[in-house]
Design an enzyme around this catalytic site. Structure first.
Site, PDB file in Angstrom:
ATOM      1  N   PRO A  95      10.131  19.707  -9.549  1.00 46.45           N
ATOM      2  CA  PRO A  95      10.631  21.052  -9.864  1.00 46.45           C
ATOM      3  C   PRO A  95      10.223  22.167  -8.897  1.00 46.45           C
ATOM      4  CG  PRO A  95       8.776  20.541 -11.255  1.00 46.45           C
ATOM      5  CD  PRO A  95       9.044  19.310 -10.441  1.00 46.45           C
ATOM      6  N   CYS A  96      10.791  22.138  -7.696  1.00 51.01           N
ATOM      7  CA  CYS A  96      10.513  23.180  -6.713  1.00 51.01           C
ATOM      8  C   CYS A  96      11.077  24.533  -7.146  1.00 51.01           C
ATOM      9  CB  CYS A  96      11.035  22.781  -5.342  1.00 51.01           C
ATOM     10  SG  CYS A  96      12.766  22.297  -5.318  1.00 51.01           S
ATOM     11  N   HIS A  97      12.037  24.535  -8.067  1.00 50.47           N
ATOM     12  CA  HIS A  97      12.606  25.798  -8.553  1.00 50.47           C
ATOM     13  C   HIS A  97      11.578  26.614  -9.339  1.00 50.47           C
ATOM     14  CE1 HIS A  97      13.326  22.809 -11.740  1.00 50.47           C
ATOM     15  NE2 HIS A  97      13.194  23.827 -12.589  1.00 50.47           N
TER      16      HIS A  97
END
Length: 179
Positions: free
Chosen positions: A135-137
């Site tokens: 989850p880089c967001h």
């Protein structure tokens, strides 16, 4: 042999890449660095059993459930540094956020270093080959800025809203290199 399939999602079409047993990539079609870590030619294969497992994970995620990242065998391709950053991304809880600086501190601590560059971390986050699942967001600027998403800021906002993580304190900068 490496394989690919497409998955229609609320943030657009996703392309998944895998070996027989591990997810290697998940990109939003047209994103920055699209397919950048793909290990050569990808053979389309919608019937690979592993893809069904990955698509089931995505179905759960987009239905508002919180599937465990550990439920999917993944083997993202990258340097040891990038893999260390991506491992830290997997520790950000659903509905939570962190900053590039906090990840830099954690990488430095785990590596026995006095400090680590937030910009270096930003580069690793931006080259995450397994979007959404890793989850880089969930990574934001220390001042609340929503920058640095290879899929586009509007998709980052959509994912944060979906998880209930979008805060009124966050903002989209008018200028910047990561937009």
């Amino acid at each position: 042999m490496y394989y690919s399939t497409l998955y229609p999602s609320p943030v657009g079409t996703l392309q998944l890449a895998a070996s027989d047993s591990h997810l290697l990539g998940l990109w939003m079609v047209g994103q920055k660095y699209f397919g950048g870590s793909a290990p050569g030619t990808l053979e389309p294969n919608d019937n690979l059993p592993f893809f069904q497992q990955a698509c089931d994970w995505l179905d759960q995620y987009f239905a508002g459930r919180q599937p465990a990242i550990a439920d999917l065998p993944m083997a993202p391709i990258g340097s040891d540094f990038r893999k260390a950053v991506w491992a830290l991304l997997c520790e950000i809880p659903y509905g939570g956020t962190t900053t590039y600086g906090e990840i830099a501190k954690a990488v430095a601590l785990r590596s026995g270093l006095a400090s680590m560059s937030s910009q270096a971390v930003g580069g690793a986050v931006g080259h995450n080959p397994i979007s959404i699942i890793i989850p880089c967001h969930r990574v934001i600027g220390r001042d609340g800025s929503l920058t640095g998403y290879a899929g586009g800021i509007e998709k980052k906002i959509h994912l944060l809203e979906h998880e209930g993580a979008l805060s009124s304190l966050f903002y989209t900068p008018r200028r910047g290199t990561a937009l």
